[in-house]
Scaffold this motif. Structure first.
Motif, PDB file in Angstrom:
ATOM      1  N   PHE A   1       0.859  -1.184   0.000  1.00 36.38           N
ATOM      2  CA  PHE A   1       0.000   0.000   0.000  1.00 36.38           C
ATOM      3  C   PHE A   1       0.891   1.227   0.000  1.00 36.38           C
ATOM      4  CE2 PHE A   1      -2.840  -2.995   2.247  1.00 36.38           C
ATOM      5  CZ  PHE A   1      -4.023  -2.792   1.555  1.00 36.38           C
ATOM      6  N   GLU A   2       0.706   2.118  -0.977  1.00 37.10           N
ATOM      7  CA  GLU A   2       1.312   3.447  -0.905  1.00 37.10           C
ATOM      8  C   GLU A   2       0.197   4.405  -0.527  1.00 37.10           C
ATOM      9  OE1 GLU A   2       3.710   6.897  -3.389  1.00 37.10           O
ATOM     10  OE2 GLU A   2       3.320   4.985  -4.391  1.00 37.10           O
ATOM     11  N   ALA A   3       0.343   5.024   0.642  1.00 39.64           N
ATOM     12  CA  ALA A   3      -0.665   5.947   1.175  1.00 39.64           C
ATOM     13  C   ALA A   3       0.044   7.247   1.534  1.00 39.64           C
ATOM     14  CB  ALA A   3      -1.351   5.334   2.390  1.00 39.64           C
ATOM     15  N   PRO A   4       0.258   8.125   0.539  1.00 43.51           N
ATOM     16  CA  PRO A   4       1.097   9.310   0.739  1.00 43.51           C
ATOM     17  C   PRO A   4       0.663  10.248   1.859  1.00 43.51           C
ATOM     18  CG  PRO A   4       0.550   9.031  -1.582  1.00 43.51           C
ATOM     19  CD  PRO A   4      -0.262   8.031  -0.816  1.00 43.51           C
ATOM     20  N   ASP A   5      -0.637  10.336   2.140  1.00 45.80           N
ATOM     21  CA  ASP A   5      -1.076  11.279   3.169  1.00 45.80           C
ATOM     22  C   ASP A   5      -1.359  10.613   4.519  1.00 45.80           C
ATOM     23  OD1 ASP A   5      -3.363   9.970   2.303  1.00 45.80           O
ATOM     24  OD2 ASP A   5      -4.629  11.759   2.395  1.00 45.80           O
ATOM     25  N   MET A   6      -0.899   9.377   4.674  1.00 43.28           N
ATOM     26  CA  MET A   6      -1.059   8.683   5.948  1.00 43.28           C
ATOM     27  C   MET A   6       0.325   8.407   6.537  1.00 43.28           C
ATOM     28  SD  MET A   6      -4.063   5.966   4.936  1.00 43.28           S
ATOM     29  CE  MET A   6      -4.114   5.228   6.546  1.00 43.28           C
ATOM     30  N   ALA A   7       0.590   8.945   7.708  1.00 42.67           N
ATOM     31  CA  ALA A   7       1.904   8.786   8.338  1.00 42.67           C
ATOM     32  C   ALA A   7       2.195   7.315   8.620  1.00 42.67           C
ATOM     33  CB  ALA A   7       1.961   9.587   9.635  1.00 42.67           C
ATOM     34  N   PHE A   8       3.433   6.923   8.403  1.00 46.01           N
ATOM     35  CA  PHE A   8       3.887   5.568   8.708  1.00 46.01           C
ATOM     36  C   PHE A   8       5.359   5.645   9.049  1.00 46.01           C
ATOM     37  CE2 PHE A   8       5.478   1.300   7.599  1.00 46.01           C
ATOM     38  CZ  PHE A   8       4.603   0.531   8.343  1.00 46.01           C
ATOM     39  N   ASP A   9       5.772   4.956  10.102  1.00 45.85           N
ATOM     40  CA  ASP A   9       7.159   4.994  10.559  1.00 45.85           C
ATOM     41  C   ASP A   9       7.973   3.939   9.815  1.00 45.85           C
ATOM     42  OD1 ASP A   9       9.475   5.519  11.989  1.00 45.85           O
ATOM     43  OD2 ASP A   9       8.848   4.348  13.730  1.00 45.85           O
ATOM     44  N   PHE A  10       8.506   4.330   8.653  1.00 47.75           N
ATOM     45  CA  PHE A  10       9.383   3.423   7.917  1.00 47.75           C
ATOM     46  C   PHE A  10      10.724   3.374   8.626  1.00 47.75           C
ATOM     47  CE2 PHE A  10       6.453   4.545   4.500  1.00 47.75           C
ATOM     48  CZ  PHE A  10       6.208   3.302   3.943  1.00 47.75           C
ATOM     49  N   LYS A  11      11.224   2.187   8.830  1.00 46.72           N
ATOM     50  CA  LYS A  11      12.542   2.029   9.437  1.00 46.72           C
ATOM     51  C   LYS A  11      13.129   0.727   8.928  1.00 46.72           C
ATOM     52  CE  LYS A  11      10.701  -0.244  13.536  1.00 46.72           C
ATOM     53  NZ  LYS A  11      10.619  -0.259  14.977  1.00 46.72           N
ATOM     54  N   ASP A  12      14.442   0.632   8.965  1.00 50.95           N
ATOM     55  CA  ASP A  12      15.085  -0.615   8.602  1.00 50.95           C
ATOM     56  C   ASP A  12      14.719  -1.642   9.663  1.00 50.95           C
ATOM     57  OD1 ASP A  12      16.187   0.579   6.407  1.00 50.95           O
ATOM     58  OD2 ASP A  12      18.228   0.661   7.194  1.00 50.95           O
ATOM     59  N   GLN A  13      14.069  -2.709   9.233  1.00 55.36           N
ATOM     60  CA  GLN A  13      13.608  -3.734  10.159  1.00 55.36           C
ATOM     61  C   GLN A  13      14.747  -4.682  10.516  1.00 55.36           C
ATOM     62  OE1 GLN A  13      10.526  -3.967  11.473  1.00 55.36           O
ATOM     63  NE2 GLN A  13       9.815  -2.181  10.360  1.00 55.36           N
ATOM     64  N   HIS A  14      14.767  -5.111  11.757  1.00 53.24           N
ATOM     65  CA  HIS A  14      15.678  -6.171  12.168  1.00 53.24           C
ATOM     66  C   HIS A  14      15.062  -7.490  11.724  1.00 53.24           C
ATOM     67  CE1 HIS A  14      17.885  -9.037  14.604  1.00 53.24           C
ATOM     68  NE2 HIS A  14      18.781  -8.086  14.827  1.00 53.24           N
ATOM     69  N   ASP A  15      15.895  -8.440  11.329  1.00 53.20           N
ATOM     70  CA  ASP A  15      15.398  -9.743  10.866  1.00 53.20           C
ATOM     71  C   ASP A  15      14.429 -10.370  11.864  1.00 53.20           C
ATOM     72  OD1 ASP A  15      17.635  -9.051   9.355  1.00 53.20           O
ATOM     73  OD2 ASP A  15      18.356 -11.098   9.196  1.00 53.20           O
ATOM     74  N   PHE A  16      14.680 -10.201  13.167  1.00 53.73           N
ATOM     75  CA  PHE A  16      13.836 -10.819  14.185  1.00 53.73           C
ATOM     76  C   PHE A  16      12.486 -10.120  14.300  1.00 53.73           C
ATOM     77  CE2 PHE A  16      17.891 -12.014  16.766  1.00 53.73           C
ATOM     78  CZ  PHE A  16      18.226 -12.950  15.808  1.00 53.73           C
ATOM     79  N   ASP A  17      12.414  -8.847  13.896  1.00 51.94           N
ATOM     80  CA  ASP A  17      11.165  -8.096  13.979  1.00 51.94           C
ATOM     81  C   ASP A  17      10.255  -8.388  12.796  1.00 51.94           C
ATOM     82  OD1 ASP A  17      12.071  -6.897  16.312  1.00 51.94           O
ATOM     83  OD2 ASP A  17      12.913  -5.187  15.242  1.00 51.94           O
ATOM     84  N   LEU A  18      10.841  -8.417  11.618  1.00 52.91           N
ATOM     85  CA  LEU A  18      10.049  -8.649  10.413  1.00 52.91           C
ATOM     86  C   LEU A  18      10.997  -9.001   9.280  1.00 52.91           C
ATOM     87  CD1 LEU A  18       7.116  -8.014   8.944  1.00 52.91           C
ATOM     88  CD2 LEU A  18       8.445  -6.114   8.035  1.00 52.91           C
ATOM     89  N   HIS A  19      10.730 -10.098   8.627  1.00 54.32           N
ATOM     90  CA  HIS A  19      11.392 -10.369   7.357  1.00 54.32           C
ATOM     91  C   HIS A  19      10.476 -11.233   6.507  1.00 54.32           C
ATOM     92  CE1 HIS A  19      12.983 -14.110   9.323  1.00 54.32           C
ATOM     93  NE2 HIS A  19      12.958 -14.598   8.088  1.00 54.32           N
ATOM     94  N   ILE A  20      10.670 -11.134   5.226  1.00 58.37           N
ATOM     95  CA  ILE A  20       9.863 -11.863   4.260  1.00 58.37           C
ATOM     96  C   ILE A  20      10.778 -12.888   3.614  1.00 58.37           C
ATOM     97  CG2 ILE A  20       8.464 -11.688   2.167  1.00 58.37           C
ATOM     98  CD1 ILE A  20       8.114  -8.641   2.953  1.00 58.37           C
ATOM     99  N   ALA A  21      10.476 -14.175   3.807  1.00 54.11           N
ATOM    100  CA  ALA A  21      11.308 -15.252   3.270  1.00 54.11           C
ATOM    101  C   ALA A  21      10.624 -15.853   2.048  1.00 54.11           C
ATOM    102  CB  ALA A  21      11.553 -16.320   4.329  1.00 54.11           C
ATOM    103  N   LEU A  22      11.352 -15.888   0.944  1.00 50.60           N
ATOM    104  CA  LEU A  22      10.841 -16.407  -0.324  1.00 50.60           C
ATOM    105  C   LEU A  22      11.690 -17.598  -0.741  1.00 50.60           C
ATOM    106  CD1 LEU A  22      10.497 -12.946  -2.078  1.00 50.60           C
ATOM    107  CD2 LEU A  22       8.673 -14.262  -0.962  1.00 50.60           C
ATOM    108  N   GLU A  23      11.034 -18.693  -1.129  1.00 58.16           N
ATOM    109  CA  GLU A  23      11.770 -19.896  -1.528  1.00 58.16           C
ATOM    110  C   GLU A  23      12.273 -19.781  -2.961  1.00 58.16           C
ATOM    111  OE1 GLU A  23      11.149 -24.682  -2.217  1.00 58.16           O
ATOM    112  OE2 GLU A  23       9.659 -23.603  -1.034  1.00 58.16           O
ATOM    113  N   VAL A  24      13.532 -20.191  -3.152  1.00 56.25           N
ATOM    114  CA  VAL A  24      14.148 -20.244  -4.477  1.00 56.25           C
ATOM    115  C   VAL A  24      14.852 -21.590  -4.634  1.00 56.25           C
ATOM    116  CG1 VAL A  24      14.467 -17.728  -4.635  1.00 56.25           C
ATOM    117  CG2 VAL A  24      16.307 -19.151  -3.718  1.00 56.25           C
ATOM    118  N   GLU A  25      15.157 -21.932  -5.881  1.00 55.66           N
ATOM    119  CA  GLU A  25      15.967 -23.116  -6.149  1.00 55.66           C
ATOM    120  C   GLU A  25      17.407 -22.831  -5.732  1.00 55.66           C
ATOM    121  OE1 GLU A  25      14.930 -26.069  -7.148  1.00 55.66           O
ATOM    122  OE2 GLU A  25      12.854 -25.360  -7.269  1.00 55.66           O
TER     123      GLU A  25
END
Length: 167
Positions: free
Chosen positions: A65-89
């Motif tokens: 979601f891109e919501a330009p007029d809605m505040a959101f605290d973007f920050k570099d996430q720590h792996d333990f807080d949030l990460h997205i794991a995608l399977e590859v060969e």
């Protein structure tokens, strides 16, 4: 009954920068885009929201979601807080590691987790993206009848509770 994952949705700073990472770099096609000016439950979205979907091979999607007029605290996430794991060969893992390095991207790994091997990138929104390749024995490692998952969780809970009480 739950059949599978349809999509996970996250905020993004800029839809085009996000598209460049997920489609151009990772190779996930932009599958759908919705401009939302009012939600289906009647809430207005101000200047509007753009909702984008990038499709994985199994048909599920990563969405943003891109919501330009809605505040959101973007920050570099720590792996333990949030990460997205995608399977590859496995061979794709090495190619993506080389591709990331050649483009000057932040890349970590290869990390051997004994049931998968992984590399890590950071997307333009600060989210950690893990590319994971299964290794032989992965099925056994993920089988709760063989890996003792429940006993390990129970032990963790018991020791955590005892440690917390002592503190």
């Amino acid at each position: 009954m739950i059949k599978g994952l349809h999509h996970n949705a996250y905020r993004c700073r800029d839809s085009e920068e996000t598209r460049k990472f997920y489609e151009d770099f990772l190779g996930l096609p932009l599958a759908h885009t919705l401009k939302i000016e009012q939600t289906k439950t009647g809430r207005t979205t101000g200047a509007g929201v753009l909702h984008t979907f990038f499709q994985l091979d199994d048909g599920s999607c990563l969405a943003f979601f891109e919501a330009p007029d809605m505040a959101f605290d973007f920050k570099d996430q720590h792996d333990f807080d949030l990460h997205i794991a995608l399977e590859v060969e496995p061979e794709h893992l090495e190619r993506m590691l080389a591709k990331g390095r050649s483009e000057g991207r932040e890349v970590r790994g290869v990390s051997d987790h004994h049931f998968i091997r992984s590399i890590y990138f950071r997307d333009p929104n600060g989210y950690v993206i893990e590319l994971a390749a299964k290794v032989p024995g992965q099925e056994s490692a993920m089988d709760p009848t063989k890996n003792g998952a429940r006993a390990k969780l129970d032990d963790w809970q018991a020791n955590k509770t005892a440690s917390s009480a002592a503190a």
